[in-house]
Write an enzyme that holds these catalytic residues in place. Structure first.
Site, short mmCIF file in Angstrom:
data_model
loop_
_atom_site.label_atom_id
_atom_site.label_comp_id
_atom_site.label_asym_id
_atom_site.label_seq_id
_atom_site.Cartn_x
_atom_site.Cartn_y
_atom_site.Cartn_z
N HIS A 1 -83.45 25.27 -37.87
CA HIS A 1 -84.57 26.03 -38.41
C HIS A 1 -85.90 25.36 -38.07
CE1 HIS A 1 -86.52 28.57 -41.58
NE2 HIS A 1 -87.36 27.55 -41.62
N GLU A 2 -86.01 24.07 -38.32
CA GLU A 2 -87.26 23.36 -38.07
C GLU A 2 -87.54 23.23 -36.57
OE1 GLU A 2 -89.40 22.76 -40.33
OE2 GLU A 2 -88.08 23.34 -41.98
N HIS B 1 -89.44 26.25 -35.52
CA HIS B 1 -90.87 26.09 -35.79
C HIS B 1 -91.53 25.19 -34.75
CE1 HIS B 1 -90.65 28.25 -39.49
NE2 HIS B 1 -90.05 27.31 -40.20
#
Length: 443
Positions: free
Chosen positions: A29-30, A33
């Site tokens: 997920h990160e 980003h």
């Protein structure tokens, strides 16, 4: 004291499995980003796996500090100018010449893409895992062909062999896997059936098991079956002394009991016949015609039969499409379940917290690597969906602010941002406490 050692070992195993699964999902997920932010011209100062004191780190050529922290319960990316790991608040003052490299100073499209990338990468992880299973494990052939055969109780006579193509069961023709539900409905339950098979170019009728035997393929976390110690591959022989020969019969017996404790005779390969006593639990499930219905359950799934189907190779695009379909199914189930709880269609106890998620993760890991990886795919899709909810401090909250800015031409005021962010934090904390309370006190 020694009696506590097995319990402590199970708890430790569950905790390690939960941390591993969470670390994988959060890191993906990160990274979404981070990489989209970097490609959009936004500088990442820190990429952290975990929170708290830094254990070890290194700085890459882009100036980003990659670190592993002491508390392995999540992670974050801190962009240039961020006030905190959640990218919330007005941000820190930076050199005006570097403002374009901050999240707050980047164009709206770059901010939107960077925040959206986290949940999207969660969905991509789920799609790739489901697609990978389709590619490496194959897909069932259209025809019913016997693959690996599982152990069966001694009272079940079977002369099926791997490679047999099934042409009929109990006198009912079998056209393919898509036809099996019709066949099961037409063939009366029996521990042994007549199977018409094609073997080495010759049609033979051989004895074989019921096409939908009472064999357990999965055990739900925190279910009555899990609490009692029932495992996948167990075969349920009787419920309250009444013999069962088809998996559907178990659900009928459980429903008739209406929550009364049940005595089960179970056959387990290597252990023979075992006895269990368990009490069904009520749970809200999707109904066939839409909505939800409350049913008594013991928490087992089955009906897969005693053999796995022979498989065929799946093409890349076919596998990716199947992976996308399965990921979309997880998202839609999450959405319908959330709406059903909000609208009061189902009991709020259906919302589990960190304890129930950890227990499910531990049970998935105990069932084997394939089960654990599949659970990661389900959990990744669900977390991606939850992050898109329009709650400030979540990605969906930021995207809501950016959408407002796109429509009005200006961002929300600092006062509104601070108020909504505080409400968002309060909402998230309240949901976490609510889920934990359910874990501890719901039946």
């Amino acid at each position: 004291m020694t009696d506590l050692i097995p319990q402590f070992g199970n708890t430790l195993y569950t905790l390690v499995a939960f941390i591993l699964a969470l670390s994988i999902i959060v890191t993906v997920h990160e990274f979404g980003h981070y990489i989209i932010g970097r490609w959009s011209g936004i500088k990442a100062e820190v990429f952290s796996v975990g929170f708290g004191p830094r254990l070890f780190s290194r700085r890459d050529r882009h100036g980003t500090l990659w670190q592993v922290a002491a508390v392995p319960l999540g992670g974050y990316v801190r962009f240039l100018g961020d006030e905190n790991a959640a990218s919330a608040g007005p941000g820190r003052q930076v050199d005006p010449a570097l403002r374009r490299q901050t999240l707050a100073g980047a164009p709206l499209w770059a901010r939107f893409a960077t925040l959206l990338a986290g949940p999207v990468f969660n969905f991509i992880l789920s799609i790739l895992i489901f697609a990978g299973f389709a590619i490496f494990m194959g897909l069932p052939r259209d025809q019913v062909v016997v693959g690996r055969i599982a152990p069966m109780p001694p009272e079940v006579t079977s002369e099926l062999r791997p490679g047999d193509q099934v042409l009929g069961i109990g006198g009912v023709p079998v056209a393919g896997w898509a036809d099996m539900r019709r066949v099961i409905d037409q063939v009366p339950p029996a521990p042994v059936q007549d199977w018409l098979v094609m073997r080495d170019g010759e049609e033979l009728t051989v004895p074989g098991p019921d096409p939908m035997p009472p064999r357990v393929s999965g055990v739900g976390a925190r279910s009555a079956a899990a609490d009692a110690g029932i495992r996948p591959d167990d075969v349920i022989l009787s419920v309250d002394g009444v013999a069962v020969t088809r998996f559907d019969q178990i659900a009928s017996k459980v429903a008739e009991a209406e929550g009364r404790p049940l005595d089960l005779a179970v056959w387990r390969s290597g252990d023979g016949t075992l006895s269990f006593t368990l009490t069904p639990k009520q749970q809200d499930l999707p109904a066939v015609g839409g909505g939800f219905e409350r049913r008594w359950l013991i928490g087992v799934t089955g009906g897969d039969g005693y053999f796995t189907p022979a498989t065929r190779s799946a093409g890349l695009f076919e596998a990716l499409w199947l992976g996308a379909e399965r990921t979309w199914s997880v998202i839609t189930m999450s959405l319908s379940g959330l709406w059903a709880m909000i609208s009061g269609q189902i009991d709020s106890c259906n919302l589990g917290g960190a304890i129930s998620i950890a227990q499910t993760t531990g049970q998935a890991a105990s069932a084997g690597g394939a089960s654990f990886i599949t659970w990661i795919a389900f959990l990744s899709a669900a977390i991606g969906f939850l992050n898109l909810l329009p709650i400030p401090v979540l990605d969906g909250g930021h995207l809501m602010f950016y959408s407002y800015e796109a429509v009005t031409g200006r961002p929300p005021s600092d006062r509104a941002l601070n108020l909504l962010t505080a409400l968002g934090f309060a909402t998230v904390i309240a949901l976490m406490i609510f889920g934990l309370t359910n874990d501890l006190f719901c039946p």
